[in-house]
Write a protein that holds these residues in place. Structure first.
Motif, short mmCIF file in Angstrom:
data_model
loop_
_atom_site.label_atom_id
_atom_site.label_comp_id
_atom_site.label_asym_id
_atom_site.label_seq_id
_atom_site.Cartn_x
_atom_site.Cartn_y
_atom_site.Cartn_z
N GLU A 148 0.74 -1.26 -0.02
CA GLU A 148 -0.04 -0.01 0.09
C GLU A 148 0.88 1.23 0.08
O GLU A 148 0.42 2.22 -0.67
CB GLU A 148 -1.05 0.11 1.16
N GLN A 164 -10.52 4.19 13.95
CA GLN A 164 -11.36 3.45 15.09
C GLN A 164 -10.20 3.08 16.29
O GLN A 164 -10.69 2.62 17.33
CB GLN A 164 -11.90 2.06 14.71
N HIS A 178 10.54 8.36 11.78
CA HIS A 178 10.76 8.88 10.60
C HIS A 178 9.36 8.75 9.88
O HIS A 178 8.79 7.73 9.43
CB HIS A 178 11.72 8.33 9.70
N ALA A 184 2.27 11.29 4.40
CA ALA A 184 1.27 10.49 5.51
C ALA A 184 0.83 11.34 6.44
O ALA A 184 1.12 11.34 7.56
CB ALA A 184 2.19 9.43 6.08
N ALA A 195 -0.77 9.85 9.82
CA ALA A 195 0.27 9.37 10.68
C ALA A 195 0.82 10.50 11.49
O ALA A 195 1.01 10.44 12.70
CB ALA A 195 1.43 8.68 9.81
N LEU A 246 -1.66 11.70 13.96
CA LEU A 246 -1.63 10.60 15.01
C LEU A 246 -0.25 11.14 16.04
O LEU A 246 -0.47 10.86 17.28
CB LEU A 246 -1.61 9.11 14.40
C1 LIG Z 1 -1.56 6.21 10.24
C2 LIG Z 1 -2.21 5.04 10.62
C3 LIG Z 1 -1.48 4.06 11.11
C4 LIG Z 1 -3.40 5.49 11.69
O1 LIG Z 1 -4.06 4.57 12.21
P1 LIG Z 1 -5.60 4.55 12.71
O2 LIG Z 1 -5.72 3.21 13.31
O3 LIG Z 1 -6.45 5.18 11.68
O4 LIG Z 1 -5.39 5.67 13.82
P2 LIG Z 1 -6.36 6.13 14.85
O5 LIG Z 1 -7.81 5.58 14.52
O6 LIG Z 1 -5.95 5.27 16.13
O7 LIG Z 1 -6.31 7.64 14.84
C5 LIG Z 1 -5.49 8.15 15.82
C6 LIG Z 1 -5.46 9.80 15.45
O8 LIG Z 1 -4.85 9.86 14.26
C7 LIG Z 1 -5.14 10.85 13.54
N1 LIG Z 1 -5.82 10.25 12.50
C8 LIG Z 1 -6.12 9.21 11.94
N2 LIG Z 1 -6.63 9.13 10.79
C9 LIG Z 1 -6.98 10.40 10.53
C10 LIG Z 1 -7.37 10.84 9.22
N3 LIG Z 1 -7.81 10.16 8.13
N4 LIG Z 1 -7.21 12.24 8.89
C11 LIG Z 1 -6.66 13.01 10.17
N5 LIG Z 1 -6.05 12.40 11.05
C12 LIG Z 1 -6.22 11.24 11.23
C13 LIG Z 1 -6.06 11.42 14.40
O9 LIG Z 1 -5.47 12.39 15.41
C14 LIG Z 1 -6.50 10.43 15.41
O10 LIG Z 1 -7.19 10.97 16.48
P3 LIG Z 1 -8.79 11.32 16.75
O11 LIG Z 1 -9.50 10.00 16.30
O12 LIG Z 1 -8.78 11.26 18.09
O13 LIG Z 1 -8.88 12.15 15.92
C15 LIG Z 1 -3.01 4.46 9.55
O14 LIG Z 1 -3.66 5.69 8.92
C16 LIG Z 1 -2.24 4.18 8.22
O15 LIG Z 1 -1.98 2.69 8.68
N6 LIG Z 1 -1.78 4.78 7.29
C17 LIG Z 1 -1.07 4.01 5.99
C18 LIG Z 1 0.36 3.84 6.59
C19 LIG Z 1 1.01 4.93 7.26
O16 LIG Z 1 0.99 6.13 6.54
N7 LIG Z 1 1.90 4.63 8.18
C20 LIG Z 1 2.83 5.46 8.65
C21 LIG Z 1 4.15 5.29 8.17
S1 LIG Z 1 5.22 6.43 9.29
#
Ligand SMILES: CC(C)(COP(=O)(O)OP(=O)(O)OC[C@H]1O[C@@H](n2cnc3c(N)ncnc32)[C@H](O)[C@@H]1OP(=O)(O)O)[C@@H](O)C(=O)NCCC(=O)NCCS
Length: 169
Positions: free
Chosen positions: A25, A100, A126, A131, A134, A137
């Motif tokens: 992905e 979630q 990093h 992203a 991320a 988060l």
């Molecule tokens: C980054 C990632 C791991 C977040 O996972 P997730 O399970 O969706 O995260 P959560 O549901 O726990 O969200 C936690 C916080 O992240 C932020 N967040 C998550 N999705 C978001 C979105 N679409 N837009 C903005 N902020 C977001 C928010 O701050 C959120 O807190 P809130 O729900 O209180 O607003 C996921 O989006 C992912 O796997 N992305 C693709 C891979 C990637 O980029 N990984 C990071 C590489 S460094």
């Protein structure tokens, strides 16, 4: 409630499959060696985990027994002058479970594991600039960006900046 935990021996192949999914992905986020090797065979994941300075935090797939929905890797620096630091990597939630709380729960658990490592006081990350979820988060948890490396990653003709973040434990 979403529950994060350390990986078990039975999860090694499920983790390998999740690792394949993340590289497919978002190769710009996850393609760094040696972690690509973790997609090759469960025994490679086991070998990586045999090092006490390496850990994987995972969240179970809620519908598919034995599968994983989210993960965070952490690795302690090995050289004496860097051993106060660990790096988080491979932060990923399957697309259908995003938003979630999985990513946050996995990262908070990984932070607790890093805190339990004697002498580790800083967690580094990093993050590729594209992203944005991320970055959001990590900032919400307390990580701070201390620098941005322009043109850090080049992949398939695209250039990506990388944010360097840190959290004091
Ligand atoms: C980054 C990632 C791991 C977040 O996972 P997730 O399970 O969706 O995260 P959560 O549901 O726990 O969200 C936690 C916080 O992240 C932020 N967040 C998550 N999705 C978001 C979105 N679409 N837009 C903005 N902020 C977001 C928010 O701050 C959120 O807190 P809130 O729900 O209180 O607003 C996921 O989006 C992912 O796997 N992305 C693709 C891979 C990637 O980029 N990984 C990071 C590489 S460094």
């Amino acid at each position: 409630m979403v529950e994060a935990r350390k990986i078990h021996r039975r999860d090694l192949d499920a983790y390998r499959r999740l690792r394949v999914a993340m590289l497919k992905e978002a190769p710009w986020a996850f393609a760094s060696l040696p972690y690509v090797e973790l997609t090759s065979h469960p025994s490679v994941v086991k070998q990586w985990l045999d090092d006490p300075g390496n850990e994987l935090v995972v969240i179970d797939h809620p519908d598919e027994d034995g599968e994983l929905a989210s993960a965070v890797g952490i690795q302690r620096e090995t050289k004496a002058q860097f051993r106060h630091k660990a790096v988080a990597w491979g932060v990923y939630t399957l697309p259908e479970f995003r938003g979630q709380g999985y990513g946050e729960a996995a990262m908070r658990h990984a932070i607790e594991v890093a805190r339990s490592w004697s002498g580790v006081e800083t967690l580094l990350l990093h993050v590729t600039g594209v992203a944005s979820e991320a970055l959001e988060l990590y900032s919400s948890i307390g990580f701070e960006t201390w620098g941005v490396e322009p043109d850090c990653v080049r992949l398939h003709g695209e250039s990506y900046d990388v944010h360097r973040m840190r959290l004091s434990l």
